[in-house]
Design an enzyme around this catalytic site. Structure first.
Site, mmCIF file in Angstrom:
data_model
loop_
_atom_site.group_PDB
_atom_site.id
_atom_site.type_symbol
_atom_site.label_atom_id
_atom_site.label_comp_id
_atom_site.label_asym_id
_atom_site.label_seq_id
_atom_site.Cartn_x
_atom_site.Cartn_y
_atom_site.Cartn_z
ATOM 1 C CE1 TYR A 122 50.040 30.808 25.121
ATOM 2 C CE2 TYR A 122 51.882 30.884 26.635
ATOM 3 C CZ TYR A 122 50.577 31.200 26.319
ATOM 4 O OH TYR A 122 49.795 31.891 27.223
ATOM 5 C CB SER A 163 46.456 29.817 26.782
ATOM 6 O OG SER A 163 46.537 30.465 25.536
HETATM 7 P P1 NAP Z 1 54.004 37.461 32.418
HETATM 8 O O1 NAP Z 1 53.698 38.902 32.512
HETATM 9 O O2 NAP Z 1 55.074 37.019 31.485
HETATM 10 O O3 NAP Z 1 54.315 36.880 33.880
HETATM 11 C C1 NAP Z 1 54.707 35.550 34.009
HETATM 12 C C2 NAP Z 1 55.462 35.464 35.307
HETATM 13 O O4 NAP Z 1 55.993 34.132 35.467
HETATM 14 C C3 NAP Z 1 56.655 36.422 35.312
HETATM 15 O O5 NAP Z 1 56.809 37.026 36.575
HETATM 16 C C4 NAP Z 1 57.792 35.468 35.013
HETATM 17 O O6 NAP Z 1 59.047 35.928 35.457
HETATM 18 C C5 NAP Z 1 57.367 34.238 35.798
HETATM 19 N N1 NAP Z 1 58.143 33.057 35.400
HETATM 20 C C6 NAP Z 1 58.579 32.746 34.158
HETATM 21 N N2 NAP Z 1 59.280 31.605 34.188
HETATM 22 C C7 NAP Z 1 59.304 31.193 35.482
HETATM 23 C C8 NAP Z 1 59.877 30.069 36.158
HETATM 24 N N3 NAP Z 1 60.590 29.148 35.498
HETATM 25 N N4 NAP Z 1 59.699 29.970 37.500
HETATM 26 C C9 NAP Z 1 59.016 30.913 38.174
HETATM 27 N N5 NAP Z 1 58.434 32.010 37.597
HETATM 28 C C10 NAP Z 1 58.583 32.123 36.263
HETATM 29 O O7 NAP Z 1 52.706 36.665 32.012
HETATM 30 P P2 NAP Z 1 51.175 37.027 32.201
HETATM 31 O O8 NAP Z 1 50.675 37.690 30.962
HETATM 32 O O9 NAP Z 1 50.914 37.634 33.559
HETATM 33 O O10 NAP Z 1 50.612 35.531 32.178
HETATM 34 C C11 NAP Z 1 50.612 34.750 33.332
HETATM 35 C C12 NAP Z 1 50.113 33.389 32.902
HETATM 36 O O11 NAP Z 1 48.910 33.553 32.136
HETATM 37 C C13 NAP Z 1 51.090 32.656 31.983
HETATM 38 O O12 NAP Z 1 51.011 31.271 32.247
HETATM 39 C C14 NAP Z 1 50.523 32.932 30.577
HETATM 40 O O13 NAP Z 1 50.869 31.905 29.665
HETATM 41 C C15 NAP Z 1 49.066 32.925 30.861
HETATM 42 N N6 NAP Z 1 48.213 33.648 29.915
HETATM 43 C C16 NAP Z 1 48.460 34.942 29.605
HETATM 44 C C17 NAP Z 1 47.560 35.600 28.738
HETATM 45 C C18 NAP Z 1 47.742 37.028 28.337
HETATM 46 O O14 NAP Z 1 47.060 37.460 27.375
HETATM 47 N N7 NAP Z 1 48.579 37.804 29.005
HETATM 48 C C19 NAP Z 1 46.453 34.931 28.232
HETATM 49 C C20 NAP Z 1 46.288 33.588 28.543
HETATM 50 C C21 NAP Z 1 47.167 32.965 29.404
HETATM 51 P P3 NAP Z 1 59.958 36.670 34.358
HETATM 52 O O15 NAP Z 1 59.518 38.103 34.408
HETATM 53 O O16 NAP Z 1 61.369 36.459 34.811
HETATM 54 O O17 NAP Z 1 59.681 36.020 33.009
HETATM 55 C C1 GCO Z 2 49.828 35.173 21.485
HETATM 56 C C2 GCO Z 2 49.407 35.613 22.861
HETATM 57 C C3 GCO Z 2 48.464 34.602 23.460
HETATM 58 C C4 GCO Z 2 48.110 35.004 24.860
HETATM 59 C C5 GCO Z 2 47.184 34.033 25.485
HETATM 60 C C6 GCO Z 2 45.892 33.934 24.758
HETATM 61 O O1 GCO Z 2 50.984 35.449 21.107
HETATM 62 O O2 GCO Z 2 48.982 34.571 20.796
HETATM 63 O O3 GCO Z 2 50.525 35.809 23.694
HETATM 64 O O4 GCO Z 2 49.036 33.339 23.420
HETATM 65 O O5 GCO Z 2 49.236 35.066 25.660
HETATM 66 O O6 GCO Z 2 47.765 32.797 25.705
HETATM 67 O O7 GCO Z 2 45.012 33.158 25.557
#
Ligand code: NAP
Ligand code: GCO
Length: 260
Positions: A158, A145
Site C-alpha cells: 500500500y 495517503s
Molecule cells: P473503501 O471503504 O475500501 O472504499 C474503496 C472503494 O473502492 C470500495 O467501494 C471498493 O469496492 C472500491 N474498489 C476497490 N477495488 C476496485 C476496483 N478494482 N475497481 C473499482 N472500484 C474498486 O476505502 P476508503 O476508506 O473510502 O478509501 C478510499 C480511498 O482513500 C482509497 O484509495 C484509500 O486508499 C484512500 N485512503 C483512505 C484512508 C482512510 O483512512 N480510510 C486514508 C487515506 C487514503 P469494494 O467494496 O468491492 O472493495
Molecule cells: C493503515 C491505514 C492507513 C489509512 C490511510 C492513512 O493500515 O495504516 O489503513 O493506511 O488507510 O492510508 O493515510
C-alpha cells in the site's frame, strides 16, 4: 468568490464511490453543482451507491467497471461521455489495502494492491484525459495517503502504491499542464471508513496510537475531505499543479507527544 468554488455545469467521475471517502467527495461535488458519475467493481455495490445517492437527493450515474481493466475502462469512459457528457473532473479514489507483514506477503497480493491503487489511477486518467484536452482543460485528483510519505509495519504494498501515486500525480501534472489540466492529490490522514474499521475497534492499540500521533487528537471523518476536494476540483485551484494536499489533522507535522 463563490464562483471560484462552483462546479456548476461540470461532470465529475469519482471511482469506487458507492460509499466511504468517494461518496463523501461526490456528495460535496453535487452540492457545488456538479453532475455525479461513479463506478464500483460490481453491480450490487453500484446499486447500493445509487440507492444511497437517491436517498440524499442526488440523481447520480453509476457504472460497473474495474479500474485495472483497460478495455473496460476505455469502453465505459466512452459510454459515460456519450450518455452524460465529457468528464471535467476525475477523482481516482478506488483502492484497497492488504495489511500483511512483508515477509508473509505473497507477490500476488503485493501486485494486486499496486494494480488497483497505482495502475488503476494511471489507466483511468489516461482514458479521461483526451476528452479534457479536447474540451480545453480538466481536473484530476488522486487520493493518496499518509503512506505516500510514511511507512509502517504490514502495509508495504500500500505504501509503495501510494508513494508511487504521489509521483504519478506530479508527473501527469507536468505532462498535462499545457492542456490546462491540473493534476493534484489529496492525502487523507486516518479517516473513519470501512477500510479502517479493523483499526478502530474500541481498545485496539492502534486506535490509541493514531490518536496520539494526530495533533487534532481524533480520527478524521469523510466530511473533513469535502472542502479540500471541492477546492482542487474548482477554478479556485487553477494554478495549483502537482500538489498533494494532506488533510491529516497535523500528523505529518508532528514529531510526537513528549513523554510526561
Ligand atoms: P473503501 O471503504 O475500501 O472504499 C474503496 C472503494 O473502492 C470500495 O467501494 C471498493 O469496492 C472500491 N474498489 C476497490 N477495488 C476496485 C476496483 N478494482 N475497481 C473499482 N472500484 C474498486 O476505502 P476508503 O476508506 O473510502 O478509501 C478510499 C480511498 O482513500 C482509497 O484509495 C484509500 O486508499 C484512500 N485512503 C483512505 C484512508 C482512510 O483512512 N480510510 C486514508 C487515506 C487514503 P469494494 O467494496 O468491492 O472493495
Ligand atoms: C493503515 C491505514 C492507513 C489509512 C490511510 C492513512 O493500515 O495504516 O489503513 O493506511 O488507510 O492510508 O493515510
Amino acid at each position: 468568490m463563490q464562483k471560484q468554488f462552483s462546479l456548476e455545469g461540470k461532470v465529475a467521475l469519482v471511482t469506487g464511490a458507492s460509499y466511504g471517502i468517494g461518496m463523501a467527495i461526490a456528495k460535496a461535488f453535487h452540492a457545488a453543482g456538479a453532475v455525479i458519475v461513479f463506478n464500483d467493481i460490481n453491480a450490487d455495490l453500484v446499486q447500493k451507491g445509487l440507492d444511497a445517492y437517491r436517498e440524499a437527493g442526488i440523481a447520480a450515474h453509476g457504472y460497473v467497471f474495474d479500474v485495472t481493466d483497460e478495455e473496460q475502462v476505455e469502453k465505459t469512459i466512452a459510454q459515460i461521455t456519450s450518455e452524460v457528457g465529457v468528464i471535467d473532473i476525475l477523482v481516482n479514489n478506488a483502492g484497497i489495502i492488504k495489511r500483511i507483514p512483508a515477509l508473509e506477503m505473497s507477490a500476488k497480493d503485493f501486485r494486486q494492491v499496486i494494480d488497483i491503487d497505482l495502475n488503476g489511477p494511471f489507466i483511468v486518467s489516461k482514458a479521461v484525459a483526451p476528452g479534457m484536452i479536447k474540451k480545453g482543460g480538466g481536473k484530476i485528483i488522486n487520493i493518496c495517503s499518509m503512506m505516500s510519505e510514511l511507512g509502517r509495519e504490514t502495509v508495504s504494498a500500500y505504501a509503495a502504491a501510494k508513494g508511487g501515486l504521489k509521483m504519478l500525480t506530479r508527473n501527469l501534472a507536468c505532462e498535462w499542464a499545457e492542456h490546462n489540466i491540473q493534476v493534484n492529490g489529496i492525502g487523507p490522514g486516518y479517516i473513519a471508513t470501512p477500510q479502517t474499521a479493523p483499526l478502530r475497534v474500541a481498545g485496539h492499540p492502534f486506535n490509541d496510537f493514531i490518536i496520539s500521533k494526530t495533533p487534532a487528537a481524533r480520527w478524521g471523518t469523510t466530511d473533513d475531505l469535502q472542502g479540500p476536494a471541492v477546492f482542487l476540483a474548482s477554478q479556485a485551484s487553477d494554478f495549483v499543479n502537482g500538489h498533494i494536499l494532506y488533510v491529516d489533522g497535523g500528523i505529518l507535522a508532528y514529531i510526537g507527544k513528549q513523554p510526561k
